[in-house]
Design an enzyme around this catalytic site. Structure first.
Site, PDB file in Angstrom:
ATOM      1  CG  LEU A 156      -2.028  -0.994   1.347  1.00  0.00           C
ATOM      2  CD1 LEU A 156      -2.741  -0.836   2.684  1.00  0.00           C
ATOM      3  CD2 LEU A 156      -3.017  -0.861   0.207  1.00  0.00           C
ATOM      4  CG  ASP A 157       0.613   4.269  -2.995  1.00  0.00           C
ATOM      5  OD1 ASP A 157       1.415   3.409  -3.393  1.00  0.00           O
ATOM      6  OD2 ASP A 157      -0.171   4.876  -3.748  1.00  0.00           O
ATOM      7  NE  ARG A 158       6.133   7.982   4.839  1.00  0.00           N
ATOM      8  CZ  ARG A 158       7.380   8.364   5.098  1.00  0.00           C
ATOM      9  NH1 ARG A 158       8.292   8.326   4.147  1.00  0.00           N
ATOM     10  NH2 ARG A 158       7.731   8.785   6.304  1.00  0.00           N
ATOM     11  CB  CYS A 172      -2.769   4.198   0.621  1.00  0.00           C
ATOM     12  SG  CYS A 172      -4.262   3.210   0.373  1.00  0.00           S
ATOM     13  NE  ARG A 179      -1.375   8.533  -5.194  1.00  0.00           N
ATOM     14  CZ  ARG A 179      -0.158   8.731  -4.715  1.00  0.00           C
ATOM     15  NH1 ARG A 179       0.543   7.699  -4.223  1.00  0.00           N
ATOM     16  NH2 ARG A 179       0.378   9.941  -4.728  1.00  0.00           N
TER      17      ARG A 179
END
Length: 473
Positions: A235-237, A239, A355
């Site tokens: 997961l993105d930082r 997110c 995104r």
């Protein structure tokens, strides 16, 4: 023997710690037994021989040889169909070969080596100037984690990797506040997996300038165990939401195969049966249609002479690594202030897929996404907080690892990313592993129970929901 049966037997051997194909030269012996090369880019006869005083030395891994692993077997089992001769190709990546050669190295350290471009691969050329017809020059070049190897390829790691491994493994996790906080994130735990609700701001993987990431802190999830949980997706930082880790090598291999298969199946026929994920996002603007399927390939754009990158759906002369990407979406609610709550269902698993699709395909960038929606945030105006809102949502608290709870809603000058993995559905991996360890050789893994994991929204998104609900009234 059918491919399905062979895959089952392979996984059972791995589950029992038995005879699976192994390398003849383990990484632990490489620092002393393998050849060490001194020049950072060129080794061999052209370099003029070893220079004992040169610190830029390399240790050599065994030449790559294709070996079926548990991930390939898991793919055949969970798809419920026979494999093919290309089934082992997913195990030919550089990072998988390093992990297979060096099982004692922490996964976080291996990933860091690739991110810092510290892993090299030989490029063999004939030495026409030598009287020895068999003479060859070995020129080392950088290799990325996902680069595929061919039989005979040789990888090289920094010789001081053994020292780094010891330092990484001997790091002590004895801060009770940190341990309790990390374990408070757990949503579900069994013998095979751990599911956590990742808070926004906490990186999943380490890198330059990142000290505390989930892959490094993973040993905190275990009590008196030397086998740290392994990442199987990202997961993105910024997110938040459902994040799954494998507790054993076998369960992690099966999960890796499932996440890869999700993308392969979606691209093949648009279906998704093994894995399902649902994200909640607050976007700026309103999509033209209340629901739909977004099919837009993502291409990588290099910026600042290759020092940084971003993804885009518009391919051009500076784009590379184009990958197909599919996302389903559905409008949950449109708000008068120009915001919209969306449900997003990624059918493929590409970096920054949701995104980019929201910003460039739907034309509705996600709130707090300054990478892909910077222009939309230039005239940002915070919304007022209603008096009836729960005061607990307004309170800011400092958490371990430098995290802050609270703040970042649409009532602030600089909102956080409003993207959250709300739900994930997976097969019961623990039951599958137990089946592999039983004496019965005729298991039908297609009937495994589906497990559903749900993560509550983070405080900043809950507050944004309350703010928009009050405006609508």
């Amino acid at each position: 023997m059918t491919t399905r049966m062979a895959a089952l037997l392979l996984l059972r051997r791995l589950a029992a710690g038995g005879a699976v194909p192994r390398l003849q030269q383990p990484c632990a012996c490489l620092a002393t037994a393998a050849a060490r090369h001194d020049a950072p880019e060129t080794v061999g006869e052209e370099s003029g021989g070893p220079d004992k005083g040169n610190k830029n030395r390399w240790m050599e891994l065994p030449p790559f040889a294709p070996v079926d692993a548990a991930a390939a077997a898991a793919r055949a089992i969970f798809r419920g169909e026979g494999g093919d001769e290309n089934e082992g190709s997913s195990n030919s990546t550089a990072i998988r070969w390093v992990r297979r050669c060096c099982p004692q190295l922490p996964a976080s350290l291996v990933q860091k080596l690739f991110r810092l471009r510290k892993v090299k691969k030989n490029a063999v050329t004939a030495d026409t100037s030598s009287t020895d017809a068999s003479a060859e020059n070995f020129r080392l070049r950088r290799v990325s984690a996902k680069d595929h190897l061919v039989p005979g390829d040789t990888l090289f790691l920094p010789v001081n990797i053994q020292e780094s491994s010891v330092a990484e493994k001997t790091r002590k996790f004895d801060n009770r506040n940190e341990i309790e906080f990390l374990r408070s994130l757990e949503i579900y735990k069994d013998n095979a997996i751990i599911v956590v609700n990742k808070p926004p701001g906490m990186p999943v993987q380490g890198g330059v300038g990142i000290k505390n990431s989930i892959d490094v802190l993973a040993p905190m999830f275990e009590e008196n165990s030397s086998d740290a949980p392994r990442l199987v997706h990202r997961l993105d930082r910024d997110c938040s939401g459902v994040l799954v880790l494998g507790r054993t090598q076998l369960s992690a291999s099966i999960l890796h195969a499932i996440f890869r298969e999700k993308t392969a199946d979606a691209l093949a026929d648009g279906t998704q049966q093994v894995l399902q994920r649902k994200y909640i996002a607050l976007v700026m603007g309103t999509p033209r249609h209340p629901k739909g399927l977004l099919s837009a390939p993502l291409a990588k754009v290099l910026l600042q002479d290759g020092k940084s990158e971003r993804l885009t759906v518009r391919a051009g002369p500076n784009t590379t690594s184009v990958q197909d990407a599919l996302t389903e979406y559905r409008v949950i609610e449109s708000c008068p202030e120009g915001f919209t709550w969306l449900e997003l269902f990624p059918l493929t698993g590409r970096k920054h897929q949701l995104r980019v699709h929201c910003a460039e395909v739907l034309g509705t960038p996600i709130v707090g996404d300054y990478k892909y929606g910077r222009q939309a945030h230039q005239n940002w105006t915070p919304l007022p907080v209603p008096r009836t809102v729960d005061q607990e949502l307004l309170r800011k608290r400092r958490l371990p690892f430098g995290l802050v709870l609270g703040g970042g809603s649409i009532a602030e000058e600089q909102p956080q990313l409003h993207l959250h993995c709300k739900q994930m559905m997976l097969p019961d991996i623990s039951a599958g592993v137990k089946g592999l360890q039983s004496e019965d050789t005729d298991h039908d893994f297609s009937g495994l129970e589906k497990l559903s994991f749900v993560a509550p929204l983070p405080p900043h998104m809950r507050l944004s929901w309350e703010v928009l609900k009050s405006v609508k009234k």
